[in-house]
Design a protein around this motif. Structure first.
Motif, PDB file in Angstrom:
ATOM      1  N   TRP A 503      56.103   7.641  17.704  1.00  0.00           N
ATOM      2  CA  TRP A 503      54.834   7.090  18.191  1.00  0.00           C
ATOM      3  C   TRP A 503      54.126   6.404  17.023  1.00  0.00           C
ATOM      4  O   TRP A 503      53.995   6.965  15.939  1.00  0.00           O
ATOM      5  CB  TRP A 503      53.950   8.186  18.761  1.00  0.00           C
ATOM      6  CG  TRP A 503      54.477   8.802  20.025  1.00  0.00           C
ATOM      7  CD1 TRP A 503      54.971  10.061  20.191  1.00  0.00           C
ATOM      8  CD2 TRP A 503      54.538   8.179  21.307  1.00  0.00           C
ATOM      9  NE1 TRP A 503      55.354  10.264  21.490  1.00  0.00           N
ATOM     10  CE2 TRP A 503      55.094   9.122  22.205  1.00  0.00           C
ATOM     11  CE3 TRP A 503      54.195   6.919  21.789  1.00  0.00           C
ATOM     12  CZ2 TRP A 503      55.311   8.848  23.553  1.00  0.00           C
ATOM     13  CZ3 TRP A 503      54.401   6.642  23.138  1.00  0.00           C
ATOM     14  CH2 TRP A 503      54.950   7.591  24.012  1.00  0.00           C
ATOM     15  N   GLN A 516      43.623   1.830  20.833  1.00  0.00           N
ATOM     16  CA  GLN A 516      44.769   1.767  21.740  1.00  0.00           C
ATOM     17  C   GLN A 516      45.614   3.035  21.629  1.00  0.00           C
ATOM     18  O   GLN A 516      45.701   3.660  20.569  1.00  0.00           O
ATOM     19  CB  GLN A 516      45.639   0.548  21.416  1.00  0.00           C
ATOM     20  CG  GLN A 516      45.011  -0.778  21.791  1.00  0.00           C
ATOM     21  CD  GLN A 516      45.911  -1.951  21.448  1.00  0.00           C
ATOM     22  OE1 GLN A 516      47.075  -1.785  21.081  1.00  0.00           O
ATOM     23  NE2 GLN A 516      45.380  -3.165  21.580  1.00  0.00           N
ATOM     24  N   LYS A 519      52.339   3.588  20.702  1.00  0.00           N
ATOM     25  CA  LYS A 519      53.547   3.048  21.328  1.00  0.00           C
ATOM     26  C   LYS A 519      54.765   3.472  20.521  1.00  0.00           C
ATOM     27  O   LYS A 519      54.677   3.760  19.339  1.00  0.00           O
ATOM     28  CB  LYS A 519      53.472   1.520  21.396  1.00  0.00           C
ATOM     29  CG  LYS A 519      52.341   1.004  22.265  1.00  0.00           C
ATOM     30  CD  LYS A 519      52.324  -0.522  22.294  1.00  0.00           C
ATOM     31  CE  LYS A 519      51.190  -1.034  23.187  1.00  0.00           C
ATOM     32  NZ  LYS A 519      51.147  -2.530  23.213  1.00  0.00           N
ATOM     33  N   ARG A 520      55.921   3.488  21.183  1.00  0.00           N
ATOM     34  CA  ARG A 520      57.163   3.839  20.492  1.00  0.00           C
ATOM     35  C   ARG A 520      57.691   2.610  19.754  1.00  0.00           C
ATOM     36  O   ARG A 520      57.964   1.573  20.370  1.00  0.00           O
ATOM     37  CB  ARG A 520      58.208   4.330  21.491  1.00  0.00           C
ATOM     38  CG  ARG A 520      57.832   5.607  22.231  1.00  0.00           C
ATOM     39  CD  ARG A 520      59.005   6.097  23.051  1.00  0.00           C
ATOM     40  NE  ARG A 520      58.653   7.179  23.954  1.00  0.00           N
ATOM     41  CZ  ARG A 520      58.631   8.468  23.627  1.00  0.00           C
ATOM     42  NH1 ARG A 520      58.924   8.815  22.388  1.00  0.00           N
ATOM     43  NH2 ARG A 520      58.322   9.390  24.515  1.00  0.00           N
ATOM     44  N   LYS A 521      57.828   2.750  18.429  1.00  0.00           N
ATOM     45  CA  LYS A 521      58.345   1.646  17.629  1.00  0.00           C
ATOM     46  C   LYS A 521      58.714   2.152  16.240  1.00  0.00           C
ATOM     47  O   LYS A 521      58.439   3.302  15.899  1.00  0.00           O
ATOM     48  CB  LYS A 521      57.324   0.507  17.525  1.00  0.00           C
ATOM     49  CG  LYS A 521      55.995   0.936  16.928  1.00  0.00           C
ATOM     50  CD  LYS A 521      54.942  -0.168  16.990  1.00  0.00           C
ATOM     51  CE  LYS A 521      55.294  -1.344  16.118  1.00  0.00           C
ATOM     52  NZ  LYS A 521      54.190  -2.334  16.036  1.00  0.00           N
TER      53      LYS A 521
END
Length: 869
Positions: A503, A516, A519-521
């Protein structure tokens, strides 16, 4: 390329070899990089003229700059102020520390305060004019920042061990208590005479000479022994403590910390918002590599409602307001504050760090600021180290301790990681469970390597959480990004078809970006990476770590946690907790269950009674006001056709304990009765309060022979042999009671009369009181009180003209007699409560040898009472 003051062209250039240049593109040979501004922009100088020619031929862009690139964001913003003759405390980072000292040792405009040889950093006092005209131009100096004055992050007025599951950790693993480990409290000095640190405070040459209540409070939270009262029991209550002066913002001397066996250092102070990677941050990262087990825990700060005025996130309200450059270090922890209901307090400082890294990493209970939050995490870190050492025989590296704390934390606030709560609220019980279950992997990796670890996942799992952590080498001071060695974490399912990445938050410098959800990255900023997946299917999963960019060999730690669907556990109250009548208590639990439930309680063996209906299971707590009664109490939660019960704990009021008398050979202690069968007495030994006697009475008589104990407490014994709330511990010699007699004072009243007031410490075993008057034949009794029901006994005695001296005799049931008796001389200042008829108050000019000091006589000497008419 964005231009700032650091890139403005200088009018005069004396030497192209020593002046920095702004450029982007690949760095060619022959370039000395002085500072990285971004991935593609650098400040540097050319080693040769040919290197400069080659760079331009290859398409490199050049921009001549001034020396302001050496300044921290705050100094770059306000320069050196308007008063150029003002002395400032400054941090300097240099290339050659010996050269600096030899160059300036005789200069009267600069004073060296301290230095850090490992990181080549110095703290100096210097005039602003000298800094601007001389030091800024010195090619040996490559970073300059202000050295802020440290201040504590406020007091903590409440302390709740249950908010972070410390109480249940104490219950499940009572022998995991920090014994044999040492914590350093870096600020001013704690009260070393506090009985909550009895036998465990150790002298340190690093300690401040100034004592402060804040330091005592932090020390109590981390490692208090609970001797004063049950609320004084800290997290790692058996650990040893030392003090270290926070006037030194650099790390303490590493060999000295090793000598003192310090494995955790608590820092509950700040210096104001500083958004850059300073010399102090780099020094703390270096020390983490030098002393692998040592974990530094910082309070994030109490600037949550402030706005940074410098750095990448300047002007964004409510973000990037962590209070100190040293808190920007990668290998430490910064801790934010939440209330007892897991809500972030308004003043708790928020991230991100200057380069977008996730800060604070964790939050913990601290209603009045992040000081206490950091102290709680420091204590839990000690418990993790203790449990690990008991299992493995050695202390864990700080990266592993961090990984355990972070992976076991409870997610609160927005879903997933965020810049307010980090990875969540620290959970002591889950952290120790990680150690006990050995859900840990340790390994090393080199550039371009990928390591794989197989993790079997059973069925009925609600959530899988995996955290990777490593101690990253220190970055260059004032670097645009702190990360040096970049590792990547991935997770693959048994078939290999699904891949999960960590995450990652949006760290772009705008509020809309910073709020925000993650996100997975791939993560290229943090040396902590975390993956979570919901409801994983059973099978063997593959955890993979890739060395994206690593210099040398990099050790790392992986920790995992599995939460099951049917899990439920009460976390308050548990064995060892105390409830007080008529007070509000927060009943707590942890569960994967959803829906509503009812909670009931019972006193002793009575019927179950309603406590709360339709409580939301996922909320994890409900408030409940205890009834005005006492006894052993138990709770149960009913959900569907299942029930879960708490331990049985005590519900009672604290007792009040006092000294009845303090005689030469014995002393008496008494307390009010609560209508129970027995009371348990405690006394303070070398380190801790321990039970030593149980009685059905409300008094205890102790001989002084072979009895060195001074501090005592008492608790009621409730049904099932459960202790109720213990009294505050007191020193029986400190109460104003002598051998039965507290005071004996005479006052004139009316004509030829005196008021005699005798104050007893206790009426225990007192048969009668006889008041006597001195005559030519000795003392003659003139009034008797029997039975003696009151401690304060007042009578009116005859008093004609002249000097009248009285005494009181206390007759005990065992035949002993105590007299009020003269302790001082018979001439000069009298040692009794003599007062005078017919004279103004304070008129002592002609009283000669019969002058009286009623304060000495009535309160200290408990002497004869006498009156002159």
């Amino acid at each position: 390329m964005n231009t700032t003051d650091a890139f403005q062209k200088r009018e005069k250039i004396n030497n192209d070899q020593t002046i920095g240049y702004g450029f982007h593109g690949t760095i060619p040979e022959g370039v000395s990089v002085l500072r990285r501004v971004s991935d593609s922009i650098f400040i540097g100088s050319f080693i040769t003229k040919q290197a400069k020619i080659n760079f331009q031929r290859n398409g490199g862009t050049l921009l001549v700059v001034n020396n302001h690139w050496k300044l921290s964001p705050a100094l770059l913003q306000d320069k050196f102020g308007t008063d150029k003759n003002k002395w400032e405390s400054i941090f300097l980072s240099v290339k050659d520390i010996d050269l600096f000292e030899s160059q300036y040792k005789k200069n009267q405009q600069i004073k060296l305060i301290r230095k850090n040889i490992v990181t080549k950093a110095l703290m100096v006092l210097v005039k602003a004019s000298f800094l601007e005209t001389i030091l800024l131009e010195d090619p040996n100096i490559y970073f300059i920042s202000k050295s802020g004055k440290p201040f504590t992050e406020r007091e903590l007025t409440g302390f709740d061990l249950s908010a972070n599951k410390v109480n249940i950790a104490h219950t499940l693993w009572p022998d995991v208590n920090g014994k044999g480990l040492t914590v350093s409290i870096k600020e001013n000095k704690m009260d070393t005479a506090d009985i909550d640190f009895s036998g465990r405070y150790q002298y340190s040459p690093l300690a401040s000479t100034k004592m402060e209540t804040h330091a005592t409070t932090m020390s109590t939270i981390v490692a208090g022994g609970g001797n004063t009262f049950f609320t004084g029991k800290g997290v790692a209550w058996a650990a040893s403590l030392i003090s270290s002066d926070f006037a030194n913002l650099f790390p303490d001397n590493t060999p000295e910390l090793q000598k003192q066996n310090v494995s955790v250092q608590n820092h509950s102070y700040g210096v104001g918002i500083e958004n850059y990677y300073g010399a102090d941050a780099a020094a703390y990262d270096v020390q983490a590599e030098q002393l692998s087990p040592l974990l530094h825990v910082f309070s994030a700060g109490n600037g949550g409602d402030l706005t940074s005025s410098a750095g990448n996130y300047s002007g964004i309200p409510g973000f990037a307001n962590i209070t100190g450059s040293f808190k920007m270090s990668k290998n430490s922890l910064s801790i934010g504050a939440i209330d007892s209901f897991a809500q972030v307090t308004k003043i708790s400082s928020r991230g991100p760090a200057f380069d977008g890294r996730l800060k604070p990493e964790l939050v913990a209970f601290g209603e009045d600021g992040s000081s206490g939050s950091a102290a709680i995490v420091s204590g839990i870190a000690l418990l993790i180290q203790d449990a690990w050492k008991k299992a493995k025989g050695v202390l864990p590296p700080s990266s592993l301790t961090k990984a355990i704390l972070i992976n076991s934390a409870d997610d609160i606030g927005p879903d997933g990681i965020d810049f307010q709560t980090g990875y969540g609220s620290v959970n002591a019980k889950a952290a120790l469970q990680t150690v006990v279950q050995n859900h840990v992997i340790e390994n090393t990796i080199q550039t371009n390597q990928t390591t794989k670890h197989i993790l079997p996942i059973p069925s009925n799992v609600r959530k899988l959480k995996i955290t990777l952590c490593w101690a990253d080498p220190a970055a260059s001071v004032n670097s645009f990004k702190a990360l040096v060695n970049d590792l990547d974490l991935t997770l693959k399912n048994p078939s290999g078809a699904d891949v999960w990445l960590p995450w990652v938050l949006n760290s772009s410098p705008s509020k809309d970006s910073l709020i925000q959800l993650p996100k997975r990255k791939r993560d290229s900023l943090n040396n902590i990476e975390q993956i979570t997946i919901e409801n994983p299917v059973f099978g063997d999963y593959s955890i993979e770590v890739k060395a994206y960019s690593v210099n040398g060999t990099q050790p790392y730690a992986i920790v995992w946690q599995i939460d099951t669907l049917s899990h439920f556990l009460f976390s308050y109250p548990v064995k060892g907790d105390y409830l007080i009548p008529k007070q509000s208590h927060t009943l707590r639990w942890e569960t994967g269950l959803q829906g509503l439930a009812n909670i009931e309680y019972r006193i002793n063996t009575g019927n179950w009674q309603n406590a709360a209906n339709d409580v939301i299971l996922s909320k994890g707590y409900v408030q409940w006001v205890a009834p005005d009664t006492m006894g052993a109490i138990q709770f149960r939660l009913l959900a569907g056709n299942k029930e879960w019960k708490t331990d049985t704990v005590g519900l009672s009021k604290p007792l009040l304990i006092n000294t009845g008398y303090n005689c030469i050979d014995s002393f008496l202690i008494y307390w009010q009765g609560l209508g129970v069968t027995n009371y348990r007495l405690f006394r303070l030994g070398k380190e801790y309060l321990a039970p030593f006697y149980t009685t059905s009475d409300t008094v205890i008589l102790q001989s002084k022979q072979n009895n060195p104990y001074l501090n005592y407490a008492v608790s009621p014994v409730l049904p099932f042999q459960i202790d109720g709330v213990r009294s505050y511990t007191f020193n029986y010699t400190k109460q104003n009671n002598d051998c039965y007699i507290s005071s004996f004072i005479a006052d004139p009243v009316g004509v030829d009369k005196a008021s005699l007031s005798l104050q007893l410490g206790t009426t225990f075993q007192v048969n009668k009181i006889v008041f006597e008057k001195l005559s030519s034949k000795g003392f003659v009794a003139f009034e008797t009180i029997t039975p003696v029901a009151l401690k304060n006994n007042r009578i009116i005695a005859p008093a004609g003209k002249g000097l009248h001296t009285y005494r009181a005799s206390i007759f005990l049931q065992n035949g002993l007699v105590y007299h009020t008796q003269r302790l001082g001389p018979t001439t000069g200042d009298c040692d009794c409560g003599r007062v005078w008829h017919g004279r103004e108050v304070g008129d002592v000019t002609d009283r000669g040898p019969d002058r009286c000091n009623t304060t000495r006589c009535g309160l200290e000497h408990r002497d004869w009472a006498c009156i002159v008419s």
